[in-house]
Design an enzyme around this catalytic site. Sequence first.
Site, PDB file in Angstrom:
ATOM      1  N   ASP A 228       0.853  -1.213   0.000  1.00 55.10           N
ATOM      2  CA  ASP A 228       0.000   0.000   0.000  1.00 55.10           C
ATOM      3  C   ASP A 228       0.880   1.253   0.000  1.00 55.10           C
ATOM      4  OD1 ASP A 228       0.142  -1.290   2.970  1.00 55.10           O
ATOM      5  OD2 ASP A 228       0.524   0.851   3.028  1.00 55.10           O
ATOM      6  N   ASP A 230       0.446   3.607   2.314  1.00 55.33           N
ATOM      7  CA  ASP A 230       0.140   4.160   3.632  1.00 55.33           C
ATOM      8  C   ASP A 230      -1.033   5.151   3.491  1.00 55.33           C
ATOM      9  OD1 ASP A 230       0.691   3.948   6.377  1.00 55.33           O
ATOM     10  OD2 ASP A 230       1.735   5.856   6.348  1.00 55.33           O
TER      11      ASP A 230
HETATM   12  N1  LIG Z   1       1.149   1.286   5.785  1.00 54.43           N
HETATM   13  C1  LIG Z   1       1.659   0.428   6.652  1.00 54.43           C
HETATM   14  N2  LIG Z   1       2.116   0.859   7.854  1.00 54.43           N
HETATM   15  C2  LIG Z   1       2.647  -0.026   8.731  1.00 54.43           C
HETATM   16  N3  LIG Z   1       2.774  -1.338   8.495  1.00 54.43           N
HETATM   17  C3  LIG Z   1       2.336  -1.796   7.332  1.00 54.43           C
HETATM   18  N4  LIG Z   1       2.343  -3.038   6.805  1.00 54.43           N
HETATM   19  C4  LIG Z   1       1.794  -2.980   5.585  1.00 54.43           C
HETATM   20  N5  LIG Z   1       1.432  -1.702   5.292  1.00 54.43           N
HETATM   21  C5  LIG Z   1       1.768  -0.959   6.358  1.00 54.43           C
END
Ligand SMILES: Nc1ncnc2[nH]cnc12
Length: 307
Positions: A228, A230
């Site tokens: 992703d 975030d």
């Molecule tokens: N955006 C994110 N922040 C923290 N841990 C994660 N693991 C997968 N995506 C994450």
Amino acid sequence: MINSHFITMNKQHLLPIKESRLGVIGGSGFYSINKIDCHEEIEVNTPYGKPSDSIRLFKTGNLEIAFIARHGRTHKLNPTEIPYKANIWALRSIGVRWIIAPSAVGSLQEQIRPLDIVIPDQFIDRTHKRPATFFNEGAVAHVTMGDPFCMNLSGILCNVSEENIPGGRQLHRGGTYLAMEGPAFSTRAESNLYRSWGCSIIGMTNHTEARLAKEAEIAYSSLSMVTDYDCWHQTHQEVSVEMVLENLRANTEVANKIVFEIAKVIDKKRPQSKSHSSLKDGLITQKENIPSFTKEKLKIFTDSYWG
Ligand SMILES: Nc1ncnc2[nH]cnc12
Ligand SMILES: CSC[C@H]1O[C@H](OP(=O)(O)O)[C@H](O)[C@@H]1O
């Protein structure tokens, strides 16, 4: 078949590197190795309690792989609850000297896209409820963290990943992993702050493992699978568990293949590096001054220094 192993029962921590095992700590979505059959499952009791799950053993060529599901195979432990010391101690006690850690991460940079792979080479640590060290209770050590990952093992992991990453996805050699406490994801202000610090990816688990693996003289590398952007990206949806899991499903096959292929390389090369002697210049308390119960717990790491 489940066997039980107790502290220093079998002296496997003394195996020479060429006979050592490869450890795999599987993160979110990576709850088993699917390319090879598990031939044995062991419960290891440690001075730090039980590991996240039993350790499953797999064999490829002459190399044995010891696998732990970091959050447990049913994903019941959050990043703060993971028994990091028990996991690392248990792996070292059965002769693990390399760890590959497949992990889910968010991207903090535009060019690092979901489904890409990053082999990070640095950390910034923002966790605050994690075990800092094995070296306390009367024994002090200060290991170096300038290179928190094993550069040698990470180089091999980069090469193997490059050969096995599907078309359209990119492998990023190096990058800074921002370790956050969780379990809630970051606020947008935090995410933008980490971007301004030049961080590449964000996750919740690898730094604690890498720090303890250093003290355990185990070479540690992260296979970070991007799921992703975030919450900072203007045109991509904010991270959610659903999004992470959907991208992980596409990633787990690739991670399995990479683990399978790197096991073959490790079997052939048995790569030795300075990660395997990181306590040499780090131990400070003289052995005569260390309480015997502390010495006993640390024996699997310090046998070659304290006898
Ligand atoms: N955006 C994110 N922040 C923290 N841990 C994660 N693991 C997968 N995506 C994450
Ligand atoms: C399921 S999203 C957040 C979760 O995913 C990562 O886990 P891991 O590092 O074990 O792959 C992240 O660190 C969080 O624990």
